[in-house]
Motif scaffolding. Sequence first.
Motif, PDB file in Angstrom:
ATOM      1  N   VAL A   1     -38.400   7.936  -2.124  1.00 34.21           N
ATOM      2  CA  VAL A   1     -39.859   7.873  -2.218  1.00 34.21           C
ATOM      3  C   VAL A   1     -40.367   8.353  -3.569  1.00 34.21           C
ATOM      4  O   VAL A   1     -41.572   8.203  -3.865  1.00 34.21           O
ATOM      5  N   ILE A   2     -39.493   8.910  -4.401  1.00 32.88           N
ATOM      6  CA  ILE A   2     -39.889   9.319  -5.751  1.00 32.88           C
ATOM      7  C   ILE A   2     -39.793   8.139  -6.709  1.00 32.88           C
ATOM      8  O   ILE A   2     -40.730   7.829  -7.443  1.00 32.88           O
ATOM      9  N   SER A   3     -38.642   7.444  -6.696  1.00 30.94           N
ATOM     10  CA  SER A   3     -38.450   6.304  -7.601  1.00 30.94           C
ATOM     11  C   SER A   3     -38.894   4.974  -6.987  1.00 30.94           C
ATOM     12  O   SER A   3     -38.966   3.962  -7.676  1.00 30.94           O
ATOM     13  N   ASN A   4     -39.146   4.973  -5.664  1.00 31.14           N
ATOM     14  CA  ASN A   4     -39.489   3.758  -4.907  1.00 31.14           C
ATOM     15  C   ASN A   4     -38.322   2.785  -4.781  1.00 31.14           C
ATOM     16  O   ASN A   4     -38.511   1.617  -4.443  1.00 31.14           O
ATOM     17  N   ASP A   5     -37.095   3.243  -5.037  1.00 30.17           N
ATOM     18  CA  ASP A   5     -35.914   2.402  -4.874  1.00 30.17           C
ATOM     19  C   ASP A   5     -35.491   2.378  -3.405  1.00 30.17           C
ATOM     20  O   ASP A   5     -35.618   3.374  -2.684  1.00 30.17           O
ATOM     21  N   VAL A   6     -34.983   1.209  -2.975  1.00 33.59           N
ATOM     22  CA  VAL A   6     -34.493   1.040  -1.606  1.00 33.59           C
ATOM     23  C   VAL A   6     -33.036   0.597  -1.678  1.00 33.59           C
ATOM     24  O   VAL A   6     -32.708  -0.386  -2.342  1.00 33.59           O
ATOM     25  N   TYR A   7     -32.155   1.327  -0.993  1.00 31.69           N
ATOM     26  CA  TYR A   7     -30.733   0.997  -0.935  1.00 31.69           C
ATOM     27  C   TYR A   7     -30.416   0.496   0.471  1.00 31.69           C
ATOM     28  O   TYR A   7     -30.897   1.063   1.463  1.00 31.69           O
ATOM     29  N   PHE A   8     -29.625  -0.576   0.567  1.00 31.74           N
ATOM     30  CA  PHE A   8     -29.397  -1.205   1.866  1.00 31.74           C
ATOM     31  C   PHE A   8     -27.907  -1.289   2.190  1.00 31.74           C
ATOM     32  O   PHE A   8     -27.053  -1.309   1.302  1.00 31.74           O
TER      33      PHE A   8
ATOM     34  N   ALA B   1     -24.033   1.974  -4.749  1.00 40.99           N
ATOM     35  CA  ALA B   1     -25.263   2.179  -5.508  1.00 40.99           C
ATOM     36  C   ALA B   1     -25.831   0.869  -6.040  1.00 40.99           C
ATOM     37  O   ALA B   1     -27.016   0.799  -6.387  1.00 40.99           O
ATOM     38  N   SER B   2     -25.002  -0.165  -6.097  1.00 38.73           N
ATOM     39  CA  SER B   2     -25.480  -1.476  -6.549  1.00 38.73           C
ATOM     40  C   SER B   2     -26.275  -2.211  -5.474  1.00 38.73           C
ATOM     41  O   SER B   2     -26.916  -3.225  -5.759  1.00 38.73           O
TER      42      SER B   2
ATOM     43  N   CYS C   1       0.801  -1.206   0.000  1.00 37.39           N
ATOM     44  CA  CYS C   1       0.000   0.000   0.000  1.00 37.39           C
ATOM     45  C   CYS C   1       0.844   1.270   0.000  1.00 37.39           C
ATOM     46  O   CYS C   1       0.330   2.353   0.245  1.00 37.39           O
ATOM     47  N   ASP C   2       2.171   1.154  -0.238  1.00 38.56           N
ATOM     48  CA  ASP C   2       2.978   2.359  -0.350  1.00 38.56           C
ATOM     49  C   ASP C   2       2.485   3.213  -1.511  1.00 38.56           C
ATOM     50  O   ASP C   2       2.424   4.430  -1.430  1.00 38.56           O
ATOM     51  N   LYS C   3       2.131   2.556  -2.617  1.00 43.28           N
ATOM     52  CA  LYS C   3       1.525   3.228  -3.759  1.00 43.28           C
ATOM     53  C   LYS C   3       0.218   2.486  -4.067  1.00 43.28           C
ATOM     54  O   LYS C   3       0.162   1.675  -4.993  1.00 43.28           O
ATOM     55  N   PRO C   4      -0.792   2.760  -3.262  1.00 46.75           N
ATOM     56  CA  PRO C   4      -2.007   1.948  -3.357  1.00 46.75           C
ATOM     57  C   PRO C   4      -2.728   2.122  -4.687  1.00 46.75           C
ATOM     58  O   PRO C   4      -2.750   3.209  -5.270  1.00 46.75           O
ATOM     59  N   GLU C   5      -3.311   1.039  -5.143  1.00 47.49           N
ATOM     60  CA  GLU C   5      -4.206   1.122  -6.284  1.00 47.49           C
ATOM     61  C   GLU C   5      -5.537   1.707  -5.817  1.00 47.49           C
ATOM     62  O   GLU C   5      -5.794   1.846  -4.621  1.00 47.49           O
ATOM     63  N   SER C   6      -6.384   2.030  -6.755  1.00 40.17           N
ATOM     64  CA  SER C   6      -7.675   2.607  -6.385  1.00 40.17           C
ATOM     65  C   SER C   6      -8.705   2.312  -7.472  1.00 40.17           C
ATOM     66  O   SER C   6      -8.360   1.908  -8.585  1.00 40.17           O
ATOM     67  N   CYS C   7      -9.940   2.515  -7.125  1.00 40.11           N
ATOM     68  CA  CYS C   7     -11.022   2.342  -8.089  1.00 40.11           C
ATOM     69  C   CYS C   7     -12.129   3.318  -7.738  1.00 40.11           C
ATOM     70  O   CYS C   7     -12.203   3.829  -6.611  1.00 40.11           O
ATOM     71  N   ASN C   8     -12.981   3.603  -8.709  1.00 41.15           N
ATOM     72  CA  ASN C   8     -14.122   4.476  -8.488  1.00 41.15           C
ATOM     73  C   ASN C   8     -15.351   3.636  -8.151  1.00 41.15           C
ATOM     74  O   ASN C   8     -15.548   2.558  -8.705  1.00 41.15           O
ATOM     75  N   LEU C   9     -16.164   4.152  -7.244  1.00 37.13           N
ATOM     76  CA  LEU C   9     -17.370   3.439  -6.834  1.00 37.13           C
ATOM     77  C   LEU C   9     -18.539   4.412  -6.758  1.00 37.13           C
ATOM     78  O   LEU C   9     -18.454   5.451  -6.089  1.00 37.13           O
ATOM     79  N   LYS C  10     -19.632   4.062  -7.424  1.00 36.37           N
ATOM     80  CA  LYS C  10     -20.848   4.856  -7.333  1.00 36.37           C
ATOM     81  C   LYS C  10     -21.546   4.552  -6.010  1.00 36.37           C
ATOM     82  O   LYS C  10     -21.721   3.382  -5.649  1.00 36.37           O
ATOM     83  N   VAL C  11     -21.924   5.607  -5.296  1.00 37.32           N
ATOM     84  CA  VAL C  11     -22.502   5.419  -3.964  1.00 37.32           C
ATOM     85  C   VAL C  11     -23.712   6.323  -3.770  1.00 37.32           C
ATOM     86  O   VAL C  11     -23.927   7.296  -4.503  1.00 37.32           O
ATOM     87  N   ILE C  12     -24.485   5.972  -2.754  1.00 38.08           N
ATOM     88  CA  ILE C  12     -25.549   6.805  -2.218  1.00 38.08           C
ATOM     89  C   ILE C  12     -25.056   7.366  -0.889  1.00 38.08           C
ATOM     90  O   ILE C  12     -24.549   6.618  -0.049  1.00 38.08           O
TER      91      ILE C  12
END
Length: 332
Positions: free
Chosen positions: A136-143, A172-173, A97-108
């Motif tokens: 409550v607009i789209s009726n989606d539930v994120y857990f 977000a998944s 982790c001296d030069k850590p890799e990384s990734c992008n993640l979509k989140v709520i």
Amino acid sequence: MSTVAKGKSRPDNHFLGERGVNILKRHLPEEWVVREYHPDYGIDLSVELFEQDGTHITKGAHLLFQVKSTERIERSVIRIKERPNIEKPIGRKHSKCDKPESCNLKVIKYPLDTDFLATVEKMGSAVPVILSVVDVISNDVYFLCLNDYIEKILVPEGDYTKNTTKTIYIPASNVLTESSLPVIEWYAKRPRFYALFNKIRYQSDELEYANSDEITDYIDHFIKTIYRFDVWEPPILIPYMEKLKRDIDYYLENGITADEEQLVYHKEQLGEDVDAIVCEATYCAELVSFREAMRIQGLHRLWKQLANLGNIFEEDCKEYFLPTWYWCLLNS
């Protein structure tokens, strides 16, 4: 000028909260029983799982939910950096982790009171508390499992209680749908997994002192005991556990573990008498045949692997569905 009393009013946020709870209920199987807490102190719902088998039968599994309703879901993309295993102390340097890799993640994103988070931390990990952010607009539930989030993300970052609120990032998944219901059921099984891991460790220790005459009786009894735990059927979500179940099933059918039977087979192919009483073997107090030595050693090996299930769960599986490097790797 006199005023006319209008009576007690009902805040808009009560309507919003009820809409969120009703949307969550619609996403859960109708046979599951949802009990609301009044008053609530952070935990809004207790959910008991049922299954249909001619009639509705309880699975004896329970989950706790905190429901947050919003008309404006806040989305973002965060950078997840590689990190060392947080279950071990981090030294001054960590070569990977001296030069850590990384990734992008979509989140709520959603802020929670740290007083509530501290309460969840006190509860431990045995009964997961599921945060449900409801659009409550789209009726989606994120857990998100808050217990694991606190343990794997907040605690390693430092003292999260220094501020009154903490922003929580939900992948977000993590959308509650019919296909993700097995994940919710998997969380509900957690007390059983912990009970299983504890039982297997006890059994493994007992096998260390069992002699070759006793081990078959021990194993037969131990297998019947752990198979009574309602964890061996889907959803398991632990590939290593599924492999061990196949190993146990093979032993029950053949009287020997698969790897050790292969060793016996190779000896037979070389023309050796695998049933002659000539071997001194680990875990055997007297001379035994090669076949018997392999059978006994295979059973000890199997139970050592079973005893490692708890370690795998703590180190790996509790990062499932969290915004962490490990979970990003699993889903890449």
